[in-house]
Each structure stands twice: as structure tokens, then as C-alpha cells.
Scaffold this motif. Sequence first.
Motif, PDB file in Angstrom:
ATOM      1  N   ILE A 221    -107.620  56.617 -81.499  1.00 36.36           N
ATOM      2  CA  ILE A 221    -107.339  56.195 -80.389  1.00 36.36           C
ATOM      3  C   ILE A 221    -105.978  57.244 -80.208  1.00 36.36           C
ATOM      4  O   ILE A 221    -104.996  57.246 -81.227  1.00 36.36           O
ATOM      5  CB  ILE A 221    -106.916  54.692 -80.092  1.00 36.36           C
ATOM      6  CG1 ILE A 221    -108.267  53.831 -80.714  1.00 36.36           C
ATOM      7  CG2 ILE A 221    -106.215  54.375 -79.133  1.00 36.36           C
ATOM      8  CD1 ILE A 221    -109.419  54.131 -79.693  1.00 36.36           C
ATOM      9  N   SER A 222    -105.820  57.972 -79.022  1.00 37.31           N
ATOM     10  CA  SER A 222    -104.611  58.802 -78.920  1.00 37.31           C
ATOM     11  C   SER A 222    -103.519  58.494 -78.815  1.00 37.31           C
ATOM     12  O   SER A 222    -102.548  59.051 -79.643  1.00 37.31           O
ATOM     13  CB  SER A 222    -105.128  59.465 -77.521  1.00 37.31           C
ATOM     14  OG  SER A 222    -105.077  58.620 -76.497  1.00 37.31           O
ATOM     15  N   GLY A 223    -103.382  57.224 -78.295  1.00 34.55           N
ATOM     16  CA  GLY A 223    -101.965  56.658 -78.386  1.00 34.55           C
ATOM     17  C   GLY A 223    -101.309  56.480 -79.917  1.00 34.55           C
ATOM     18  O   GLY A 223    -100.300  56.738 -80.044  1.00 34.55           O
TER      19      GLY A 223
ATOM     20  N   PRO B 202    -123.313  55.674 -88.546  1.00 33.81           N
ATOM     21  CA  PRO B 202    -121.907  55.456 -88.418  1.00 33.81           C
ATOM     22  C   PRO B 202    -121.352  55.765 -87.191  1.00 33.81           C
ATOM     23  O   PRO B 202    -121.862  56.885 -86.419  1.00 33.81           O
ATOM     24  CB  PRO B 202    -121.111  56.356 -89.583  1.00 33.81           C
ATOM     25  CG  PRO B 202    -121.976  56.610 -90.678  1.00 33.81           C
ATOM     26  CD  PRO B 202    -123.542  56.528 -89.795  1.00 33.81           C
ATOM     27  N   VAL B 203    -120.652  55.275 -86.333  1.00 38.40           N
ATOM     28  CA  VAL B 203    -120.462  55.144 -85.040  1.00 38.40           C
ATOM     29  C   VAL B 203    -118.800  55.183 -85.165  1.00 38.40           C
ATOM     30  O   VAL B 203    -118.112  54.222 -85.270  1.00 38.40           O
ATOM     31  CB  VAL B 203    -120.772  54.092 -84.156  1.00 38.40           C
ATOM     32  CG1 VAL B 203    -120.570  54.207 -82.997  1.00 38.40           C
ATOM     33  CG2 VAL B 203    -122.552  54.131 -84.160  1.00 38.40           C
ATOM     34  N   PHE B 204    -118.073  56.094 -84.381  1.00 36.30           N
ATOM     35  CA  PHE B 204    -116.771  56.332 -84.296  1.00 36.30           C
ATOM     36  C   PHE B 204    -116.317  56.110 -82.777  1.00 36.30           C
ATOM     37  O   PHE B 204    -117.244  56.567 -81.872  1.00 36.30           O
ATOM     38  CB  PHE B 204    -116.096  57.744 -84.946  1.00 36.30           C
ATOM     39  CG  PHE B 204    -116.613  57.967 -86.253  1.00 36.30           C
ATOM     40  CD1 PHE B 204    -117.032  56.784 -86.972  1.00 36.30           C
ATOM     41  CD2 PHE B 204    -116.552  59.300 -86.614  1.00 36.30           C
ATOM     42  CE1 PHE B 204    -117.426  57.229 -88.374  1.00 36.30           C
ATOM     43  CE2 PHE B 204    -116.925  59.274 -88.042  1.00 36.30           C
ATOM     44  CZ  PHE B 204    -117.315  58.587 -88.905  1.00 36.30           C
ATOM     45  N   ALA B 205    -115.048  55.776 -82.468  1.00 34.71           N
ATOM     46  CA  ALA B 205    -114.738  56.208 -81.218  1.00 34.71           C
ATOM     47  C   ALA B 205    -113.550  57.178 -81.058  1.00 34.71           C
ATOM     48  O   ALA B 205    -112.829  57.155 -81.986  1.00 34.71           O
ATOM     49  CB  ALA B 205    -113.993  54.688 -80.609  1.00 34.71           C
ATOM     50  N   LEU B 206    -113.528  57.920 -79.931  1.00 32.50           N
ATOM     51  CA  LEU B 206    -112.312  58.959 -79.858  1.00 32.50           C
ATOM     52  C   LEU B 206    -112.143  58.988 -78.362  1.00 32.50           C
ATOM     53  O   LEU B 206    -112.915  59.129 -77.475  1.00 32.50           O
ATOM     54  CB  LEU B 206    -112.919  60.456 -80.328  1.00 32.50           C
ATOM     55  CG  LEU B 206    -112.144  61.460 -80.116  1.00 32.50           C
ATOM     56  CD1 LEU B 206    -110.787  61.446 -80.689  1.00 32.50           C
ATOM     57  CD2 LEU B 206    -112.739  62.948 -80.270  1.00 32.50           C
ATOM     58  N   SER B 207    -111.024  58.413 -78.154  1.00 32.07           N
ATOM     59  CA  SER B 207    -110.651  58.237 -76.744  1.00 32.07           C
ATOM     60  C   SER B 207    -109.190  58.450 -76.553  1.00 32.07           C
ATOM     61  O   SER B 207    -108.300  58.053 -77.276  1.00 32.07           O
ATOM     62  CB  SER B 207    -110.984  56.501 -76.512  1.00 32.07           C
ATOM     63  OG  SER B 207    -110.858  56.265 -75.023  1.00 32.07           O
ATOM     64  N   ASN B 208    -108.984  58.764 -75.132  1.00 29.91           N
ATOM     65  CA  ASN B 208    -107.432  58.975 -74.674  1.00 29.91           C
ATOM     66  C   ASN B 208    -107.090  57.619 -74.144  1.00 29.91           C
ATOM     67  O   ASN B 208    -107.848  57.106 -73.071  1.00 29.91           O
ATOM     68  CB  ASN B 208    -107.450  60.018 -73.567  1.00 29.91           C
ATOM     69  CG  ASN B 208    -107.476  61.344 -74.327  1.00 29.91           C
ATOM     70  OD1 ASN B 208    -107.334  61.458 -75.347  1.00 29.91           O
ATOM     71  ND2 ASN B 208    -107.270  62.288 -73.146  1.00 29.91           N
TER      72      ASN B 208
END
Length: 207
Positions: free
Chosen positions: A134-136, A104-110
Motif C-alpha cells: 500500500i503506497s501510503g 499467492p495473491v498480493f495487493a499493489l495499490s496507490n
Amino acid sequence: MSDINAVIFDIGNVLIEWQPERFYDRVIGADRRKAMFAAIDLHGINDQVDRGHGFRETIHAAADAHPDWRDEVLMWHDNWLDMATPTIDHSVRLLRGLRAADMPVFALSNFGIQPFAIAEPVYPFLGEFDRRYISGHMGEVKPEPRIYEMVEQDCGLAPETLLFVDDRRENLDTAATRGWQTHLFDGPQGWADRLVREGLLSPEAAQ
């Protein structure tokens, strides 16, 4: 056997280069760019977008507040894709290699809501994550602890089974205090080597 149950990617400067200064140096020259960044906290203004504030409204308000730099500030909105480029191709191959290996691959990004929507059709791999934080959309940003807590609550995985790659030390420090495994990105080869050491990719798949 690895004890990692998910790999979490930052996006800016891990999968896509994010270099506003480079863009402005090319367009208005380094000296003028330095003067503008000294006069206006453009990265701080962008932080508000990352928290979910309207992209156009935030940048236009900053332009109105700094009439001497109005045209240049508006470039942050109008030329955003020229700052968020190019793709870091090796990192994208690693992302896809992990998915092919059923990790499993996630994104965690400002990342602001509207900028992310602009980026999605240009960078198709942004749609390939199993989960996207996604921070927004979350109303929280790294390195504040709440966004990491929200990731844990949503994915349901133990913190120590998460491997997080980011290019900013402060973002990793918060993750590490919560028990996450971390990797400071300073280029895709080092990240590839880490994934091989963890047994998540073969040397061939990490090319």
C-alpha cells in the motif's frame, strides 16, 4: 503448467470502483464539478495522501487554500467512502478463487494510510491478500519504479513470475519494463478470461 507464482491486484477500479467525479456529479451537479476540477487539482492533492501524507491534514489544507470551494473539497475527506464504491463483485470472486487454488495473491495499490484504514472494515476482502503493498505505508507510488522494486525485494519472486492487473496503462508499463506479466483491466470478464487462459482458474471457478 503456468509459470506465474503470484497474482498482484490493484484495488481502485479493479476491486472497488473509485469514481470521485461520479460522486460530485450526483451531489453538486456536473457543471459545478467540472468547474471545481478545473480550478483545483484534486487528484494531484490526493496523490500526496497516497504517498503517506495525512489524509485529514492534506484535504483540510486544500480546502483552506480554496475558500470558494471549501465545502466541496472537504467532501473528499468527509464523504470518501461514497466515492470508493461499489465493490466489483466478480473481481472479488476471482481473488478468492485464486486463493482457493493456492495461488499467492498480493495487493499493489496507490492508497493513503487513513483511507485504507477506513476501507478495511467496509471491504473485508482487503484483509485476504497474502501480501499488501500500500503506497501510503511505503512512501512510494505507481508508476514510479521504486515501488515495484520494493515489491520484488519483499516477495523474493522473479519479476517474470508475477502477473499484475491494473486499470491504468502507465502503471502496467513500468511493471512490464521490469519483466512483470501484465493485464489491463477494462472489466472483470476480460480479467477472468485471462486467468483461465493462464491456467490459474477453471472456467467454472472464474464465473
